[in-house]
Scaffold this active site. Structure first.
Site, PDB file in Angstrom:
ATOM      1  N   LYS A   1     -17.270  -0.653   6.842  1.00  0.00           N
ATOM      2  CA  LYS A   1     -17.773  -1.684   5.946  1.00  0.00           C
ATOM      3  C   LYS A   1     -19.300  -1.640   5.862  1.00  0.00           C
ATOM      4  CE  LYS A   1     -16.911  -6.525   4.802  1.00  0.00           C
ATOM      5  NZ  LYS A   1     -16.208  -7.765   5.202  1.00  0.00           N
TER       6      LYS A   1
ATOM      7  N   MET B   1      24.400   8.789   0.814  1.00  0.00           N
ATOM      8  CA  MET B   1      24.343  10.089   1.487  1.00  0.00           C
ATOM      9  C   MET B   1      24.723   9.952   2.957  1.00  0.00           C
ATOM     10  SD  MET B   1      23.985  13.248   1.018  1.00  0.00           S
ATOM     11  CE  MET B   1      22.959  13.889  -0.317  1.00  0.00           C
TER      12      MET B   1
ATOM     13  N   PHE C   1     -10.683  -7.340  14.502  1.00  0.00           N
ATOM     14  CA  PHE C   1      -9.658  -7.789  13.564  1.00  0.00           C
ATOM     15  C   PHE C   1      -9.403  -6.702  12.519  1.00  0.00           C
ATOM     16  CE2 PHE C   1      -8.521 -10.024   9.551  1.00  0.00           C
ATOM     17  CZ  PHE C   1      -7.256 -10.425   9.951  1.00  0.00           C
ATOM     18  N   GLN C   2      -8.144  -6.380  12.331  1.00  0.00           N
ATOM     19  CA  GLN C   2      -7.705  -5.351  11.373  1.00  0.00           C
ATOM     20  C   GLN C   2      -8.333  -3.984  11.644  1.00  0.00           C
ATOM     21  OE1 GLN C   2      -7.918  -6.953   7.308  1.00  0.00           O
ATOM     22  NE2 GLN C   2      -5.845  -7.747   7.593  1.00  0.00           N
TER      23      GLN C   2
ATOM     24  N   GLU D   1       0.809  -1.224   0.000  1.00  0.00           N
ATOM     25  CA  GLU D   1       0.000   0.000   0.000  1.00  0.00           C
ATOM     26  C   GLU D   1       0.841   1.274   0.000  1.00  0.00           C
ATOM     27  OE1 GLU D   1      -0.517  -2.627   1.903  1.00  0.00           O
ATOM     28  OE2 GLU D   1      -2.636  -3.221   1.836  1.00  0.00           O
TER      29      GLU D   1
END
Lengths: 568, 177
Positions: free
Chosen positions: A160, A472, A110-111, A48
């Protein structure tokens, strides 16, 4: 009756969205189901973070709002780095995340992650939508907030159950009304007159052109302003391309790795005209020694930036295009021949310290790659860089004459940005020749998106500037930590084989005289070609203003180069 | 730093979940320390009012105001520092005072115009409203008798001039989308 999921896609379609970048998961599945009936193209990313960077690259090149979509919990948190990147560079994004059903919110389901809480300080605004009736209006507001005023990322978290519920959507064509949001500002006429007076009187003026010039589409006005006033232009990293780099009045990049004559000119100036920039610490060096003899005119859209780092003598708060348009009518025609001659003197021995003019001994320096790329592509490529040494060399050696042809993470300095951002850039401008320039370190952070390139069948050109170090940081260790290389040597996979494993072509270049061959082959190829440039391992970016030093206090490339070879 | 002092901001914000968090998060992120904060409803539906007291110099104060305006749910911000304004705090102070000392303590409280709101055999509770100085004055003299506990609100503030609320009503503004 439409479901919330269907309303979401229609709302996006009504905002003119053509492509979104995302990854499905439990809490966003209703939306993904409805996606199948939407005309909007979806690009499946591999992580993502890639989605938010792709949306970012898309937005920077198109000037439109980029859209990323992810599920709740880990899907949402993976977007965070891309959101923070967009926030610091004022890039308009709308990120849509699924959320657990409203009855589970707060239960550690969950999640479940409180993503509006997590992203509160790194979004311009965010929303939690739990009611299907709010989806259409919220998406419309989100786009309006993201693109208006000083742009930025907006996150919309949709539960949802809101996606699953049905309602009769209400679509509005009225202008968005938000009583607490007033993004428009316009510089006052008195301040404009004072600024014009300072500009007409100045003997050693310098324009500091920032990202605002690019974002406000003010390049042509800047051109006209410079033609009339004869004032030279220094650019910030994100301002590159806002004014043609090959113009005689273009000085180049300012700041920590700015050209020495640019930094000297700023320090000696009697007037700085800052256009759409925010005096970042990488640009000013030590603040109390910064351009002490200069009056400062600060043209900036965000009033919170005025007097934050540098005190403005005149603040012109407003869209930089409006401001320039007003100023253009007020300033006198002028030229600054003697001041320009003085700046030229500052160039001094810069040319002999430049890698391009040093004797060619067969070794391949990163600067060679940048210079050759610029020459071969005639400066017309759309370049997307990662973060680190190669980014600075690109800024120094690839001369950008047009806006929106350089995409780079400035404020946040996000390694791993280039590859996904370039995918977004390619979708924004399919006809452009897009080059990814990344270091061997940053490239590996998001290298999984090679699979996205293969699946989408798009053509990019990928240049890995491979020096076997996190360059760097290694350079800072060399300069400021007694050469103690802690965790900077880097062993990488065989990038040519990695490209091959994704069904892409890979090439390796180890000598300067192979650069042109490889670049031409990549350009001629049908598909994406990755070139692994094995460059000089311990080269450093010069000049360098050490962190906290005065802007004129630069570490210069030793003259000639052989001195360094011995030192290192 | 120029002119560092305690400043009182009056803010009108949309009465929505999470708005207080947005405001305090901004102060935290920019590194400003809030001295006191009160929130409550107003006479206008769906508009809450905050009074925030904090220390800042002139430059910081202006930037705080500009940053607060960047919050989408913030409707109006007033820095009352240089404007005529009334400010009040409220405190409840429970003082140790048995029968023998009660009269004396009541006399002191009278001077500060504090009200008695509870009397128990060993202690009494005073309610006092006023400026911070006044409340600290009372707390100072009561300390000798033994303060069992004290609770204070932050400051609430209101500009003296009329019409401040009318301006909030004018806020809605349209912009081309």
């Amino acid at each position: 009756m439409r479901t919330g999921a269907q309303i979401l896609w229609e709302a996006l379609h009504r905002e003119g969205v053509e492509v979104v970048f995302g990854y499905p998961g439990g809490a966003i599945m209703p939306a993904y189901d409805a996606l199948l009936e939407s005309p909007i193209r979806h690009v499946l990313v591999r992580h993502e973070q890639g989605a938010s960077h792709m949306a970012d690259g898309y937005a920077r090149v198109s000037g439109k709002v980029g859209v990323a979509i992810a599920t709740s919990g880990p899907g949402a948190t993976n977007l965070v780095t891309g959101i923070a990147t967009a926030m610091l560079d004022s890039v308009p994004l709308v990120c849509i995340t699924g959320q657990v059903s409203s009855k589970f919110i707060g239960s550690d389901a969950f999640q479940e992650t409180d993503i509006t809480g997590v992203t509160l300080p790194i979004t311009k605004h965010n929303y939690l939508v739990t009611n299907v009736d709010d989806i259409a209006k919220t998406i419309r507001e989100a786009f309006y907030v993201a693109r208006s005023g000083r742009p930025g990322p907006v996150l919309v978290d949709i539960t949802k159950d809101a996606q699953q519920a049905s309602t009769v959507p209400v679509w509005s064509d009225e202008p968005v009304r938000m009583r607490g949001y007033r993004p428009e500002h316009r510089a006052g006429s008195e301040d404009l007159s004072r600024a014009a007076e300072l500009i007409d009187r100045a003997k050693r003026p310098v324009i500091l052109a920032g990202h605002g010039i690019v974002k406000a589409e003010a390049s042509k006005l800047l051109r006209a302003f410079v033609d009339k006033t004869g004032i030279p232009v220094a650019s910030t990293l994100l301002g590159l391309g806002g004014f043609p780099a090959t113009d005689p009045l273009a000085l180049g990049m300012m700041g920590m790795h700015g050209e020495s004559w640019v930094n000297h000119a700023i320090q000696e100036a009697d007037l700085l005209i800052a256009l759409g920039m925010r005096f970042d610490d990488r640009v000013t060096g030590k603040l109390d020694t910064y351009a002490v003899n200069a009056k400062k005119i600060h043209c900036e859209l965000d009033p919170a930036e005025i007097n934050k780092n540098v005190r403005a003598d005149v603040a012109l708060v407003g869209d930089v295009r409006d401001t320039l348009e007003s100023l253009l009518g007020l300033v006198a025609r002028n030229d600054h021949g003697s001041w320009l001659a003085r700046i030229s003197d500052y160039k001094g021995d810069s040319a002999v310290r430049d890698i391009q003019t040093m004797p060619h001994d067969g070794r391949l320096f990163a600067a060679h790659v940048m210079h050759d790329l610029w020459r071969i592509t005639e400066g017309k490529a759309l370049v997307v860089t990662d973060v680190g040494q190669h980014q600075m060399w690109e800024a120094q050696y690839y001369k950008h004459d047009h806006p929106r042809k350089l995409v780079t993470s400035g404020g946040l300095g996000t390694m791993g940005f280039a590859l996904p951002a370039a995918i977004g850039a390619k979708f924004a401008s399919p006809k452009d020749e897009v080059w990814v320039i990344a270091g061997d370190g940053g490239f590996q952070m998001t290298a999984c998106e090679l699979a996205t390139i293969a699946q989408e069948g798009i053509k990019l050109h990928i240049a890995i500037i491979n020096n076997g170090y996190l360059g760097m940081v290694r350079q800072w260790q060399q300069f400021f930590y007694n050469g103690r290389y802690s965790a900077t040597p880097l062993k990488s996979p065989d990038f040519v084989k990695l490209a091959d494993a994704h069904g892409l072509d890979g090439l390796r270049v180890t000598k300067r005289d192979e650069v042109e061959w490889a670049v031409e082959r990549a350009r001629a190829s049908e598909g994406t070609v990755l070139i692994d440039f094995r460059v000089e391992q311990e080269d450093s970016v010069y000049p360098m203003v050490p962190s906290g030093a005065a802007l004129h206090d630069m570490i210069r490339r030793p003259n000639p180069i052989v001195e360094t070879a011995g030192d290192e | 730093m120029t002119n560092t002092r305690l400043r009182t901001y009056i803010m009108h914000v949309e009465d929505l979940p999470g708005v207080l968090n947005r405001v305090t998060s901004l102060f935290r992120r920019r590194g400003y320390n809030i001295d006191s904060l009160t929130v409550g409803r107003t006479e206008v539906p769906a508009v809450s009012r905050m009074t925030i007291v904090m220390e800042a110099d002139d430059d910081a104060a202006r930037r705080i105001e500009a940053n607060l305006y960047k919050l989408v749910n913030v409707l109006k911000v007033e820095d009352t520092t240089r404007r005529p304004c009334v400010t009040r705090e409220l405190a409840l102070i429970k003082v140790r005072a048995d029968q023998a000392r009660r009269a004396h303590v009541l006399q002191l409280a009278e001077v500060f115009r504090a009200r008695v709101i509870d009397i128990a055999p060993e202690a009494m509770i005073f309610e006092i409203t006023g400026t911070r100085d006044k409340i600290e004055g009372l707390a100072g003299v009561l300390a000798e008798y033994g303060i069992v506990e004290m609770v204070r609100t932050g400051a609430v503030a209101m500009l003296r001039s009329a019409g401040a609320e009318a301006e909030v009503q004018e806020q809605p503004r349209t912009s081309a989308a």
